[in-house]
Design an enzyme around this catalytic site. Structure first.
Site, mmCIF file in Angstrom:
data_model
loop_
_atom_site.group_PDB
_atom_site.id
_atom_site.type_symbol
_atom_site.label_atom_id
_atom_site.label_comp_id
_atom_site.label_asym_id
_atom_site.label_seq_id
_atom_site.Cartn_x
_atom_site.Cartn_y
_atom_site.Cartn_z
ATOM 1 N N GLY A 44 1.423 -13.714 -1.521
ATOM 2 C CA GLY A 44 1.451 -13.199 -0.438
ATOM 3 C C GLY A 44 1.144 -13.551 0.970
ATOM 4 N N HIS A 268 -8.592 4.830 -0.768
ATOM 5 C CA HIS A 268 -7.719 5.150 0.194
ATOM 6 C C HIS A 268 -7.706 6.771 0.341
ATOM 7 C CE1 HIS A 268 -5.117 5.358 3.738
ATOM 8 N NE2 HIS A 268 -5.310 3.989 3.908
ATOM 9 N N ARG A 332 -12.346 4.716 5.912
ATOM 10 C CA ARG A 332 -11.717 5.331 4.780
ATOM 11 C C ARG A 332 -12.830 5.890 3.742
ATOM 12 N NH1 ARG A 332 -7.367 0.388 4.296
ATOM 13 N NH2 ARG A 332 -6.139 1.051 6.034
ATOM 14 N N GLU A 427 -7.400 -11.336 -0.322
ATOM 15 C CA GLU A 427 -7.943 -10.299 -1.164
ATOM 16 C C GLU A 427 -8.772 -10.562 -2.382
ATOM 17 O OE1 GLU A 427 -5.414 -6.789 -2.090
ATOM 18 O OE2 GLU A 427 -7.038 -5.687 -2.979
#
Lengths: 643, 249
Positions: A44, A268, A332, A427
């Site tokens: 990623g 989210h 969020r 992450e």
């Protein structure tokens, strides 16, 4: 023995730490770089950028991904944008402000020095991506355009329509393919890392499974970088890709890497709501929509009228009401909890009552449908494809869903885990977002780690710890590899031999339900204790009654899935243990026992201003908790207010 | 709704393969096409049989992993839509649906509906990039880009690399995929330095992989889930011609 957690944050004033550290780190002579091999797991943003950058420097790199191409990693799905403090709009932004907003947005649970470095290199990321040909949105004069995101009062988000993640990933992927073409990176697609190999306490390689042939493969390296993403799929339904999993990070944890703050999960606020029990995943509607969309529910409970039939004065724009200064652009965690509060109280809309409206009527009236189409066209189209409703005419229905995980493998300032030679990027690590991540910060962190941090810190590790004459290299026929491979193979054989009747998927769904109910947006001692009783039972049932068809020596997606779900079934317990131990509310972690009379999160800085790091102690044994105390020398801890 | 599926089953690259009939019941219109297949697979697993292997990952139409020919059309009947974003409201009770892999000489079948698209990666590795090492970039706003050019570059860059263009082309041509990447970089000032070499090397790799040439069927444009126009192929032909005839001007 508890962990000795040395964050290795450099001395000196905040603004000079990274500069000084870069000077003080040891370098590897250009001619010697080719003597080292680095294994990069995941492709990623973090993995592709790290693999490409390390190869450009001259290291040998082997890169692994479970997808059929490195371009498909789930970073590709990020929609909204990437932050940087360029201050092009001249609205008062600065590196310091980006740092401050990110620390505050994370509810003061991140390491100051890491966040400052992130803010500092963010500008380089934009420069790098533009040079690669990333087609960011531009204004008519040819300059880069910015937009606003939650948790900030400046416009600092760079974007490429609603496909920013895709474009940034393609930039990194192309840089990676360039190195593959030159032969400096060996790429292994459809290849899943199943364990870390250690020797004398140091990470020296990995065991991976070739997903096409089912063959076990051994790879040795002088350093191993895990860039394997987050664990949001522990909830089963999430905005993550179907293949996203915790396996690599969890395997590293079982081999001695500390797992930090697993309870910091991001729900989210703007996702398309669950519609049926067959649903396999949830789809995000970018946070950028809250720039122009207004969130509301009817003022009356169980109001069954069509949204356009509800007059203005009978609508409750609850975010604007509760948070007048940030309005629809609150962070969020705040927006998600506010939606849950309204729905739990009976004001939710849609068939299930678990949805709120996101309405563009006012924006369309103000700027016209064409402008809204230019800004969000692809998102509106995606919404219509999934729901069959036209959001230009009818307000969207949205509800929070699992999206990102701030927790991850504990790393020091150099991004190294508690296992020497084992690094975690993006992450997969816990480092920069504290208890809540702001929008457009994930892309920033993944690329920061991969382009601008790991290439320095990994080099320094190699220069200091790995002998140049190759005497530190561990061959793949070493007994250390034999043993780990046997364990991995044994586990797959066990999965195949259970011979039960229930599908892997059915267990994943049930696990997700437990974790969502007890360790989702609201958590309580009672609920978490219940989850800690239910999860081991479900795990036991899994190992008695699961059915995995086919064999191990072939292309078999069910074998892949079974291994991942088996790991989630263990990891979920660590997640709940952490949520139980953290007797406060902060960011994405909301303990119902700890809230203000207005229902806002109530932090306890005296007792919980630390990173909670969990250490594996054996199967069915409670993991041991160590703490890294967080010190704040540059920001003052205040109650986060977006009112 | 109740459906009859005719699905391609192929144990491995050496197997001849065949269509297999499956019945699937309990499908609702709000399910995605892949959720329908999940249901069919759950039923197979329940009966102790092997599920149908298919590629999928993000399920939101952006990763480009899903790859099925549905009733003869790559990604199925809905325009501008990947298989994962196709929903069952496009079908009705009692329908028969034929599901096959993305077939092409350059996409060998791995199993059932899963194919190997590594050739796409090799085409990018041959030149689909800007050669800029990490750290050597100038300030992002030093080089203005006309909005029109930036938008055009983005139109091309929207390609998800799924390979539907190849699967739908009678010649098995990958030219829409290659043209999209070439067009993306050719519209930006950053892409100019290597523009000619890029055109030559990407086309050479495309040919080496066994993809066919374009003969203007426009099937690729019709099935492209990101609706990338075939006009990029015209630009690619010009790029290639110019680079071949005048490599140094």
């Amino acid at each position: 023995m508890a962990f000795q957690l040395d964050s290795k944050v450099p001395e000196g004033p905040l603004k000079e730490k990274w500069t000084n550290h870069r000077f003080n780190m040891k370098l590897v002579n250009p001619a010697n770089k080719r003597k080292f091999k680095v294994l990069v797991v995941g492709s990623g943003l973090a993995g592709a950028s790290a693999a490409a950058s390390l190869a450009e420097l001259g290291y040998h790199v082997e890169c692994f991904c479970f997808q059929d191409s490195p371009r498909r990693a789930h970073s590709i799905a990020a929609q909204g944008g990437i932050n940087a403090a360029k201050n092009y709009p001249n609205d008062g932004d600065s590196v310091w402000r980006l740092f401050y907003d990110t620390v505050k947005g994370g509810d003061y649970r991140a390491r100051e020095a890491n966040v400052y470095r992130l803010a500092e290199v963010a500008n380089n990321i934009i420069d790098q991506c533009v040079a690669q040909g990333v087609p960011f949105a531009r204004e008519y004069g040819g300059m880069l355009d910015n937009r606003s995101f939650g948790g900030a009062q400046v416009s600092r988000t760079f974007y490429a329509r609603g496909q920013t993640g895709q474009q940034l990933l393609l930039g990194a992927y192309q840089a990676l393919e360039r190195q593959i073409g030159k032969g400096t990176v060996r790429m292994h697609v459809r290849s899943e890392m199943l364990d870390v190999v250690k020797k004398d306490g140091r990470a020296v390689g990995i065991i991976s499974r070739d997903l096409v042939t089912g063959e076990m493969k051994r790879f040795s390296g002088d350093a191993v970088l895990l860039c394997t993403g987050g664990y949001g799929n522990v909830f089963y339904l999430s905005t993550n890709a179907m293949g996203s999993n915790v396996t690599a990070a969890y395997r590293a944890y079982k081999r001695g890497a500390g797992f930090a703050n697993p309870c910091y999960t991001q729900i989210h606020p703007t996702c398309i709501p669950v519609s049926s029990e067959h649903q396999s995943k949830l789809t995000l509607m970018s946070e950028s929509l809250r720039n122009d969309g207004r969130v509301w529910v009817p003022k009356q409970k169980d109001d069954q009228r069509a949204p356009n039939d509800i007059p203005e004065d009978e609508r409750d724009y609850y975010l604007e009401r509760r948070y007048p200064s940030f309005g629809n652009l609150v962070p969020r965690d705040v927006a998600s909890r506010a939606a849950k509060e309204r729905c739990d109280a009976g004001y939710g809309v849609g068939a299930t009552g678990y949805a709120v409206f996101l309405d563009f009527a006012a924006a369309i009236e103000r700027v016209g449908e064409d402008v809204i189409r230019a800004r969000y066209g692809n998102l509106f189209q995606m919404y219509e494809k999934i729901t069959g409703e036209n959001p230009y005419k009818v307000p969207m229905r949205i509800y929070p869903a699992s999206h990102y995980t701030m927790g991850g493998l504990w790393v020091d300032y150099n991004l190294m885990t508690t296992v020497p030679g084992l690094f975690a990027l993006g992450e997969a690590n816990f480092s920069d977002h504290g208890a809540n991540r702001l929008g457009a910060s994930a892309l920033m962190q993944g690329l920061s780690d991969g382009y601008f941090v790991a290439p320095y810190t990994v080099g320094s590790y190699l220069a200091e710890e790995v002998p140049l004459d190759g005497s530190g290299a561990v061959a793949t026929d070493d007994p250390a590899f034999d043993q780990v491979e046997q364990e991995v193979q044994g586990r797959i054989d066990r999965l195949l031999s259970v011979g039960g009747k229930k599908s892997v998927e059915s267990f994943h769904k049930r696990l997700g339900q437990i974790v969502w109910d007890q360790c989702g947006m609201g958590r309580s001692r009672e609920g978490l204790e219940q989850a800690l009783r239910d999860i081991p039972k479900l795990r036991e049932e899994f190992w008695k009654e699961v059915f995995v068809p086919g064999s191990a020596g072939e292309f078999n997606p069910e074998v892949e899935k079974a291994g991942r779900v088996a790991d989630f079934l263990e990891f979920a317990e660590v997640l709940c243990e952490d949520a139980l131990a953290r007797e406060e509310s902060c960011g994405g972690h909301f303990r119902e026992e700890h809230q203000t009379p207005e229902g806002e999160a109530l932090r306890d800085d005296e007792h919980f201003a630390h990173a909670a790091v969990w250490e594996y102690k054996g199967d069915d044994v409670r993991p041991e908790l160590s703490k890294e105390q967080l010190t704040f020398e540059n920001v003052k801890l205040t109650t986060r207010s977006y009112k | 709704m109740k459906l009859t599926l005719h699905v391609w089953r192929q144990a491995g690259p050496q197997d001849r393969g065949r269509m297999e009939m499956l019945q699937v019941d309990g499908i609702t219109s709000d399910m995605s096409f892949l959720e329908m297949l999940d249901k069919a697979n759950e039923d197979l697993i329940h009966d102790g049989k092997e599920p149908v292997a298919f590629d999928h990952d993000c399920r939101e139409g952006i990763c480009g992993t899903c790859s099925m020919v549905i009733d003869g059309v790559a990604h199925g009947p809905q325009e501008g839509t990947t298989t994962c974003q196709l929903h069952m409201r496009a079908f009705k009770d009692g329908d028969s649906i034929h599901i096959e892999p993305f077939r092409s000489r350059a996409f060998p079948v791995i199993k059932d509906l899963v194919v190997d698209r590594g050739s796409f990666d090799r085409i990018i590795a041959a030149g689909g990039y800007v050669s800029v090492n990490t750290g050597s970039a100038q300030d992002a706003n030093n080089l203005p880009v006309r909005k029109k050019d930036a938008d055009m570059a983005m139109d091309a860059a929207a390609c998800i690399g799924c390979g539907a263009c190849v699967a739908s082309c009678p010649n098995g041509s990958a030219m829409l995929f290659v043209a999209a990447k070439m067009g993306h970089l050719a519209h930006l000032p950053q892409g100019q330095a290597e523009r000619k070499e890029r055109a030559l090397s990407m086309v050479a790799q495309m040919d080496a992989e066994g993809f066919g040439a374009c003969s203007n069927h426009y099937e690729c444009e019709a099935v492209c889930p990101k609706e990338i126009p075939a006009t990029f192929i015209g630009s690619m032909n010009r790029e290639f011609l110019k680079s071949s005839l005048c490599p140094d001007s």
